[in-house]
Design a protein around this motif. Sequence first.
Motif, PDB file in Angstrom:
ATOM      1  N   SER A 142      44.781  70.392 -85.011  1.00  0.00           N
ATOM      2  CA  SER A 142      43.525  70.438 -84.248  1.00  0.00           C
ATOM      3  C   SER A 142      43.292  69.136 -83.489  1.00  0.00           C
ATOM      4  CB  SER A 142      42.347  70.735 -85.178  1.00  0.00           C
ATOM      5  OG  SER A 142      42.239  69.739 -86.183  1.00  0.00           O
ATOM      6  N   MET A 143      43.669  67.992 -84.087  1.00  0.00           N
ATOM      7  CA  MET A 143      43.550  66.705 -83.401  1.00  0.00           C
ATOM      8  C   MET A 143      44.440  66.672 -82.163  1.00  0.00           C
ATOM      9  SD  MET A 143      43.853  64.058 -86.601  1.00  0.00           S
ATOM     10  CE  MET A 143      42.813  64.140 -88.064  1.00  0.00           C
ATOM     11  N   VAL A 144      45.657  67.170 -82.331  1.00  0.00           N
ATOM     12  CA  VAL A 144      46.613  67.169 -81.221  1.00  0.00           C
ATOM     13  C   VAL A 144      46.146  68.096 -80.111  1.00  0.00           C
ATOM     14  CG1 VAL A 144      48.978  67.776 -80.549  1.00  0.00           C
ATOM     15  CG2 VAL A 144      48.563  66.533 -82.686  1.00  0.00           C
ATOM     16  N   LYS A 145      45.580  69.241 -80.487  1.00  0.00           N
ATOM     17  CA  LYS A 145      45.097  70.192 -79.474  1.00  0.00           C
ATOM     18  C   LYS A 145      43.993  69.569 -78.633  1.00  0.00           C
ATOM     19  CE  LYS A 145      43.479  74.926 -78.814  1.00  0.00           C
ATOM     20  NZ  LYS A 145      43.023  76.178 -79.474  1.00  0.00           N
ATOM     21  N   ASP A 146      43.053  68.884 -79.276  1.00  0.00           N
ATOM     22  CA  ASP A 146      41.981  68.214 -78.539  1.00  0.00           C
ATOM     23  C   ASP A 146      42.539  67.096 -77.654  1.00  0.00           C
ATOM     24  OD1 ASP A 146      40.142  69.836 -79.788  1.00  0.00           O
ATOM     25  OD2 ASP A 146      39.570  68.361 -81.305  1.00  0.00           O
ATOM     26  N   ALA A 147      43.477  66.329 -78.188  1.00  0.00           N
ATOM     27  CA  ALA A 147      44.069  65.230 -77.425  1.00  0.00           C
ATOM     28  C   ALA A 147      44.878  65.746 -76.239  1.00  0.00           C
ATOM     29  CB  ALA A 147      44.963  64.394 -78.333  1.00  0.00           C
ATOM     30  N   LEU A 148      45.514  66.885 -76.420  1.00  0.00           N
ATOM     31  CA  LEU A 148      46.331  67.459 -75.349  1.00  0.00           C
ATOM     32  C   LEU A 148      45.477  67.801 -74.134  1.00  0.00           C
ATOM     33  CD1 LEU A 148      49.196  68.386 -74.626  1.00  0.00           C
ATOM     34  CD2 LEU A 148      48.651  70.608 -75.607  1.00  0.00           C
ATOM     35  N   GLU A 149      44.286  68.315 -74.381  1.00  0.00           N
ATOM     36  CA  GLU A 149      43.368  68.624 -73.273  1.00  0.00           C
ATOM     37  C   GLU A 149      42.991  67.355 -72.519  1.00  0.00           C
ATOM     38  OE1 GLU A 149      38.924  70.588 -72.523  1.00  0.00           O
ATOM     39  OE2 GLU A 149      39.935  70.831 -74.457  1.00  0.00           O
ATOM     40  N   LYS A 150      42.723  66.286 -73.259  1.00  0.00           N
ATOM     41  CA  LYS A 150      42.358  65.011 -72.624  1.00  0.00           C
ATOM     42  C   LYS A 150      43.555  64.406 -71.898  1.00  0.00           C
ATOM     43  CE  LYS A 150      38.601  63.985 -75.839  1.00  0.00           C
ATOM     44  NZ  LYS A 150      38.576  65.294 -76.514  1.00  0.00           N
ATOM     45  N   LEU A 151      44.742  64.580 -72.446  1.00  0.00           N
ATOM     46  CA  LEU A 151      45.952  64.093 -71.791  1.00  0.00           C
ATOM     47  C   LEU A 151      46.154  64.812 -70.458  1.00  0.00           C
ATOM     48  CD1 LEU A 151      48.205  62.030 -72.569  1.00  0.00           C
ATOM     49  CD2 LEU A 151      49.561  63.971 -73.340  1.00  0.00           C
ATOM     50  N   HIS A 152      45.887  66.116 -70.443  1.00  0.00           N
ATOM     51  CA  HIS A 152      45.938  66.901 -69.209  1.00  0.00           C
ATOM     52  C   HIS A 152      44.992  66.323 -68.168  1.00  0.00           C
ATOM     53  CE1 HIS A 152      48.548  70.400 -69.300  1.00  0.00           C
ATOM     54  NE2 HIS A 152      48.224  70.646 -70.557  1.00  0.00           N
ATOM     55  N   ASN A 153      43.793  65.968 -68.608  1.00  0.00           N
ATOM     56  CA  ASN A 153      42.782  65.451 -67.682  1.00  0.00           C
ATOM     57  C   ASN A 153      43.164  64.097 -67.110  1.00  0.00           C
ATOM     58  OD1 ASN A 153      41.202  67.724 -68.148  1.00  0.00           O
ATOM     59  ND2 ASN A 153      39.989  66.752 -69.761  1.00  0.00           N
ATOM     60  N   GLN A 154      43.969  63.329 -67.858  1.00  0.00           N
ATOM     61  CA  GLN A 154      44.394  62.004 -67.400  1.00  0.00           C
ATOM     62  C   GLN A 154      45.508  62.061 -66.366  1.00  0.00           C
ATOM     63  OE1 GLN A 154      43.518  59.455 -71.514  1.00  0.00           O
ATOM     64  NE2 GLN A 154      45.590  59.609 -70.722  1.00  0.00           N
ATOM     65  N   GLY A 155      46.299  63.134 -66.401  1.00  0.00           N
ATOM     66  CA  GLY A 155      47.424  63.220 -65.471  1.00  0.00           C
ATOM     67  C   GLY A 155      48.367  64.339 -65.872  1.00  0.00           C
ATOM     68  N   ASP A 156      49.424  64.509 -65.094  1.00  0.00           N
ATOM     69  CA  ASP A 156      50.390  65.570 -65.363  1.00  0.00           C
ATOM     70  C   ASP A 156      51.156  65.306 -66.645  1.00  0.00           C
ATOM     71  OD1 ASP A 156      49.660  66.818 -63.016  1.00  0.00           O
ATOM     72  OD2 ASP A 156      51.248  65.852 -61.839  1.00  0.00           O
ATOM     73  N   LEU A 157      51.446  66.398 -67.368  1.00  0.00           N
ATOM     74  CA  LEU A 157      52.360  66.289 -68.498  1.00  0.00           C
ATOM     75  C   LEU A 157      53.776  66.211 -67.958  1.00  0.00           C
ATOM     76  CD1 LEU A 157      51.048  68.745 -71.228  1.00  0.00           C
ATOM     77  CD2 LEU A 157      50.583  66.328 -70.936  1.00  0.00           C
ATOM     78  N   LYS A 158      54.614  65.481 -68.631  1.00  0.00           N
ATOM     79  CA  LYS A 158      55.992  65.309 -68.185  1.00  0.00           C
ATOM     80  C   LYS A 158      56.897  66.300 -68.899  1.00  0.00           C
ATOM     81  CE  LYS A 158      54.454  61.900 -65.745  1.00  0.00           C
ATOM     82  NZ  LYS A 158      54.319  62.012 -64.280  1.00  0.00           N
ATOM     83  N   GLY A 159      58.197  66.166 -68.680  1.00  0.00           N
ATOM     84  CA  GLY A 159      59.148  67.076 -69.315  1.00  0.00           C
ATOM     85  C   GLY A 159      59.183  66.940 -70.822  1.00  0.00           C
ATOM     86  N   PHE A 160      58.855  65.734 -71.307  1.00  0.00           N
ATOM     87  CA  PHE A 160      58.810  65.470 -72.739  1.00  0.00           C
ATOM     88  C   PHE A 160      57.421  64.972 -73.117  1.00  0.00           C
ATOM     89  CE2 PHE A 160      63.286  65.207 -71.814  1.00  0.00           C
ATOM     90  CZ  PHE A 160      63.924  65.683 -72.959  1.00  0.00           C
ATOM     91  N   MET A 161      57.035  65.283 -74.338  1.00  0.00           N
ATOM     92  CA  MET A 161      55.837  64.673 -74.903  1.00  0.00           C
ATOM     93  C   MET A 161      56.157  64.226 -76.325  1.00  0.00           C
ATOM     94  SD  MET A 161      51.902  65.986 -75.375  1.00  0.00           S
ATOM     95  CE  MET A 161      52.163  66.986 -76.845  1.00  0.00           C
TER      96      MET A 161
END
Length: 227
Positions: free
Chosen positions: A98-117
């Motif tokens: 659940s922590m990662v899911k919330d952080a993933l949304e914020k990471l999306h808002n900061q910029g594009d996701l790359k090929g790796f995370m």
Amino acid sequence: MQSPKSVEVGQRILSKNDKVAMELRAIYKKDSVFVVNLMSSPGSGKTTLLEHIAKEKLLDFSVIEGDLQTNRDAERLARFGVNAYQISTGEACHLEASMVKDALEKLHNQGDLKGFMFIENVGNLVCPASYDLGANMNIVLLSTPEGDDKVLKYPTMFLCADVVVVSKADLMEVFDFKIERVREDLAKLKKEIPLFLLSSKNMESLEQFCAFLQQRKEQNYVSSHTF
């Protein structure tokens, strides 16, 4: 002996985490991102490894960082242009789905996701081994100064590993670190998995490691471990 009540509570917590982990797998697949869960003791070199990968442009990646306090690791990586988001867990000794899911949304808002995370888990050789984060691959770092006896001391952690990385490998002679002991102990756990010896002073070792990750991404590798 645990009471039936305590077992029941534990099962509810884990099943909720597993459900969110399944949702994360679907999100990762939709975003075409290969996710690596990095686990280790504190100070094993997880952030330093990612710094060198970013500095040398060996992989294009984003990061979710997990620590009890501070944003220092995310800030370190942001200096190299990495899209990084920090989770401060407070007293929690691990990341949960659940922590990662919330952080993933914020990471999306900061910029594009790359090929790796990369998910840099909280430094701990116990708790993170019990929580599925939906990652494609789980990698455990064992730093040379920790000693070569950790595999059988912390079997749950190494049982969940798809790859083991011995970091600070240039110090093996200094600390009398026996790599054969690590191999033998992994074999006792019936873990026939890749073992990498990495050193920030050996660029070839980093290049080989990143080439391996790229290959696994192209193969659509998914961990078979059940948390």
